[in-house]
Design a protein around this motif. Structure first.
Motif, mmCIF file in Angstrom:
data_model
loop_
_atom_site.group_PDB
_atom_site.id
_atom_site.type_symbol
_atom_site.label_atom_id
_atom_site.label_comp_id
_atom_site.label_asym_id
_atom_site.label_seq_id
_atom_site.Cartn_x
_atom_site.Cartn_y
_atom_site.Cartn_z
ATOM 1 N N GLY A 27 0.788 -1.226 0.000
ATOM 2 C CA GLY A 27 0.000 0.000 0.000
ATOM 3 C C GLY A 27 0.817 1.272 0.000
ATOM 4 N N ALA A 28 2.122 1.201 -0.264
ATOM 5 C CA ALA A 28 2.964 2.402 -0.276
ATOM 6 C C ALA A 28 3.933 2.328 -1.445
ATOM 7 N N THR A 29 4.553 3.477 -1.748
ATOM 8 C CA THR A 29 5.472 3.538 -2.880
ATOM 9 C C THR A 29 6.927 3.330 -2.490
ATOM 10 N N HIS A 30 7.258 3.494 -1.191
ATOM 11 C CA HIS A 30 8.649 3.357 -0.783
ATOM 12 C C HIS A 30 8.709 3.072 0.720
ATOM 13 N N TRP A 31 9.856 2.603 1.147
ATOM 14 C CA TRP A 31 10.063 2.271 2.559
ATOM 15 C C TRP A 31 10.393 3.527 3.364
ATOM 16 N N SER A 32 9.975 3.526 4.612
ATOM 17 C CA SER A 32 10.415 4.503 5.606
ATOM 18 C C SER A 32 11.186 3.748 6.676
ATOM 19 N N THR A 33 11.941 4.477 7.501
ATOM 20 C CA THR A 33 12.676 3.792 8.566
ATOM 21 C C THR A 33 11.713 3.102 9.528
ATOM 22 N N ARG A 34 10.586 3.736 9.788
ATOM 23 C CA ARG A 34 9.608 3.137 10.697
ATOM 24 C C ARG A 34 9.038 1.848 10.096
ATOM 25 N N GLY A 35 8.684 1.874 8.795
ATOM 26 C CA GLY A 35 8.121 0.694 8.158
ATOM 27 C C GLY A 35 9.127 -0.430 8.047
ATOM 28 N N MET A 36 10.395 -0.104 7.690
ATOM 29 C CA MET A 36 11.420 -1.140 7.583
ATOM 30 C C MET A 36 11.747 -1.724 8.944
ATOM 31 N N ALA A 37 11.756 -0.888 9.970
ATOM 32 C CA ALA A 37 12.022 -1.388 11.319
ATOM 33 C C ALA A 37 10.939 -2.375 11.752
#
Length: 379
Positions: free
Chosen positions: A115-125
């Motif tokens: 549901g998103a176009t790219h990773w964030s640090t919060r999402g990858m964590a």
């Protein structure tokens, strides 16, 4: 009687002799610009000791203590070049294995979150079970910035290579007894006024302005940048048709001494190629036109000037009329002309073409379905 291998009042010093390879390696450490200064100092200490100097004289020369000289003399005698490196420091052992680091890198490069176009640090964590700071350190170590996105456009111009060589050749080796002018128009510059008064810069507080604005019309800036001096000839017109462009060319013609040829670099905008403009150039044989490639306006140095006008004059300005906007830009250009400084072009045509070829190759590798007509622009 003092031992010949000691300094006065000290204990025997370690004998230090260097092989030719070691002396050359130490010399490279001293001369290398990006080497850590502490490593370069250690190399200088060892070289000075190898020349037969005692610890005290080396310490005085290097402005360190004799104990420091003795330490690195002894370390080099025992471990040679490896002795100049820092020893492992104590601390907590690593808790993130190479496999987990690799998993973060691969996941960042080869997938996107649902549901998103790219990773964030919060999402990858959350996806990997690591801390946000750990993910951030991994991304910085590998130069990954998934939050950023840039644009590009490969030129489909069939004469791309010839035009690049032509324009860059003018910048790097301009013809004698001629003026090279980069010409273009910055169209539809908006005169914007904020809906509430500006709050100026204050200690501990950035300048603040409202996000909304009121439009007060637009103007177009026509400019000719002298490549040799950085001086700018400019005009303002409310429209940017061929008629206004011809009026500006008349001003350019009048400003350049009659004995000089004029080489004009400009893009493929429609108003630059109308029948009226072609006739204007045909009647003036001292003018020579050099077109940048399609989607290649970055080759026109006047675009660098326009970027400065936007950044330093327009973007943060507040103007209640187009006249006020034009007055502000005139003041900016007048100040720039008083201390005019040329924009220096550094890359050769071969460098540019090689860079574009590498980029085009990457594009084709990642997207094999790209049409062959687009890919030819990089060769």
């Amino acid at each position: 009687m003092r031992h010949p291998g000691t300094t006065k009042g000290g204990r025997p010093k370690s004998d230090l002799t260097l092989s030719d390879d070691e002396r050359q390696a130490l010399g490279r450490l001293v001369r290398r610009g990006k080497v850590a200064q502490r490593t370069a100092l250690r190399a200088r200490i060892v070289l000075a000791c190898a020349d037969g100097n005692d610890n005290v004289s080396v310490a005085r020369q290097m402005r360190v203590t004799p104990a420091t000289v003795g330490k690195w003399r002894g370390r080099f005698v025992e471990h040679r070049l490896d002795g100049l490196l820092d020893e492992p420091r104590c601390g907590a052992p690593r808790t993130v294995t190479d496999e987990r680091v690799e998993a973060v890198v691969v996941r960042t490069l080869e997938s996107v979150p649902k549901g998103a176009t790219h990773w964030s640090t919060r999402g990858m964590a959350a996806a990997t079970g690591l801390g946000r700071s750990t993910v951030g350190r991994i991304w910085r170590a590998f130069g990954l910035r998934p939050q950023r996105s840039e644009t590009f456009k490969l030129s489909p111009d069939p004469q791309f290579v010839e035009k690049v060589r032509d324009v860059v050749g003018l910048y790097l080796d301009p013809p004698a007894r001629a003026v090279v002018l980069c010409v273009d128009e910055k169209s539809q510059i908006q005169a914007l006024d904020r809906t509430q008064p500006l709050l100026p810069l204050a200690p501990g507080q950035a300048e603040r302005r409202t996000h909304d604005y009121v439009r007060h019309g637009t103007t177009s800036l026509f400019a000719a940048l002298d490549v040799a001096t950085g001086a700018v000839l400019s005009q303002f017109h409310r429209r940017h048709r061929a008629a206004e462009f011809r009026t500006f060319l008349d001003a350019v013609d009048a400003s350049v001494p009659a004995e000089l040829d004029v080489h004009v670099v400009m893009d493929n905008y429609g108003t630059h190629k109308t029948a009226a403009i072609r006739r204007w150039f045909a009647k003036r044989p001292r003018f020579h036109v050099h077109f940048t490639p399609t989607y290649g306006s970055w080759l026109n140095l006047v675009e660098r000037l326009f970027a400065e006008v936007t950044e330093k004059c327009v973007r943060r300005g507040s103007h209640r009329s187009t006249a006020a906007l034009e007055s502000a830009i005139r003041s900016f250009l007048a100040a720039a002309n008083e201390k005019s400084k040329r924009f220096v072009w550094t890359k050769t045509a071969d460098d540019i073409l090689a860079s574009i070829e590498r980029f085009a190759t990457r594009t084709l590798t990642n997207h094999p379905a790209v049409t062959s007509g687009t890919s030819r622009s990089g060769h």
